[in-house]
Scaffold this motif. Structure first.
Motif, short mmCIF file in Angstrom:
data_model
loop_
_atom_site.label_atom_id
_atom_site.label_comp_id
_atom_site.label_asym_id
_atom_site.label_seq_id
_atom_site.Cartn_x
_atom_site.Cartn_y
_atom_site.Cartn_z
N MET A 72 51.96 -8.69 165.65
CA MET A 72 51.29 -8.71 164.39
C MET A 72 52.26 -9.36 163.36
N ASN A 73 51.72 -10.08 162.25
CA ASN A 73 52.80 -10.47 161.32
C ASN A 73 52.22 -10.41 159.93
N LEU A 74 52.54 -9.45 159.07
CA LEU A 74 52.09 -9.36 157.94
C LEU A 74 52.87 -10.17 156.64
N ARG A 75 52.19 -10.90 155.79
CA ARG A 75 52.71 -11.58 154.64
C ARG A 75 52.87 -10.74 153.63
N CYS A 76 53.85 -10.63 152.86
CA CYS A 76 54.10 -9.62 152.05
C CYS A 76 54.73 -10.17 150.40
N ALA A 77 54.66 -9.49 149.68
CA ALA A 77 55.28 -9.88 148.42
C ALA A 77 55.90 -8.63 147.57
N ILE A 78 56.84 -8.62 146.80
CA ILE A 78 57.43 -7.63 146.04
C ILE A 78 57.04 -7.75 144.45
N ILE A 79 56.74 -6.75 143.71
CA ILE A 79 56.76 -6.92 142.38
C ILE A 79 57.67 -5.36 141.71
N ASP A 80 58.74 -5.87 141.11
CA ASP A 80 59.33 -4.64 140.54
C ASP A 80 60.31 -5.35 139.39
N ASP A 81 60.41 -4.53 138.20
CA ASP A 81 61.21 -5.08 137.15
C ASP A 81 62.49 -4.57 137.21
N GLU A 82 62.96 -3.79 138.04
CA GLU A 82 64.45 -3.43 138.35
C GLU A 82 65.00 -4.24 139.21
N PRO A 83 66.01 -5.16 139.10
CA PRO A 83 66.65 -5.77 139.99
C PRO A 83 67.29 -5.08 141.31
N LEU A 84 67.72 -3.86 141.23
CA LEU A 84 68.35 -3.38 142.25
C LEU A 84 67.24 -2.98 143.28
#
Length: 240
Positions: A1-13
């Protein structure tokens, strides 16, 4: 299995940490990183993902608000420094809730939940597809293709290179130039059983067995010795 993902976060670290976690996790493919929900709104509808790591507390549009705009096919794992959002996170059907600072162990626990969810989803879809596929077959008859609902087949009779398909509610059987072996391979074994070299019957249509024969109205289907035990095993499963 391979899951496509994305990240949303306003903190760069925090964004960089999650990105590093995703990149070292083989089951995940990173398709995008966003510093705000507003930014993600422009891209995700055209490039949907399976899994979204979504920060809750962000300016303009927070994660909880944005989660209600995300496609139903995308599962969400919330990330936040404030545990008071946990209940709200589950109210919008999030897969998990990660409290910052996020360790890789906690990250992988959430990913494993996602894997389990998608595996169950795939199994459900596969079962549904199989069920749909087994509702009917097509056979060639008189230079035509005829669709036959499997649930309406009473029995199939072999005549050298031809077969007769006896269908419930019809006066005449459907003739087709196909061997019994080839026909047997097309039929789901869960629904049909061979009882004689020349006969295949639908299990649920067997109402009466009389003196070694299956009775379909005025028709009597012989049961040969070589297939008798398999039929008996089926009948024994349903004897009360």
């Amino acid at each position: 299995m391979n899951l496509r993902c994305a990240i949303i976060d306003d903190e760069p670290l925090a964004l960089g940490l999650l990105e590093s976690y995703v990149k070292k996790t083989p089951v995940l493919t990173l398709c995008g990183t966003y510093s705000s929900a507003i930014q993600a709104m422009k891209s995700l509808p055209e490039h949907p993902v399976d899994l979204l790591f979504l920060d809750i507390q962000m300016p303009d549009l927070n994660g909880l608000e944005f989660s209600r705009m995300v496609s139903d096919t995308t599962r969400i794992i919330f990330t936040t420094a404030f545990n008071q959002y946990a209940i709200d996170g589950y109210r919008v059907n999030a897969l998990d809730y990660l409290l910052k600072p996020i360790s890789y162990a906690d990250f992988m626990e959430a990913v494993n939940k996602a894997i389990h969810w998608f595996e169950l989803q795939q199994k459900a879809e596969s079962a549904f597809s199989s069920a749909q596929a087994e509702k009917y077959i097509y056979v060639k008859s008189d230079y035509k293709l005829i669709q036959i609902e499997l649930s309406k087949i009473l029995y199939i009779e072999g005549l050298k290179d031809y077969i007769k398909i006896h269908v419930e509610g019809t006066d005449k059987p459907i003739l087709s130039l196909i061997s019994m072996r080839a026909m047997e391979e097309k039929l789901p074994a869960s629904q049909f059983i061979r009882v004689h070299r020349s006969f295949i019957v639908q299990k649920q249509k067997i109402k009466i067995i009389d003196k070694g024969r299956i009775v379909f109205g005025k028709d009597y289907i012989p049961i040969s010795d070589s297939y008798k035990q398999e039929l008996q095993n089926y009948v024994n499963e349903h004897i009360v």
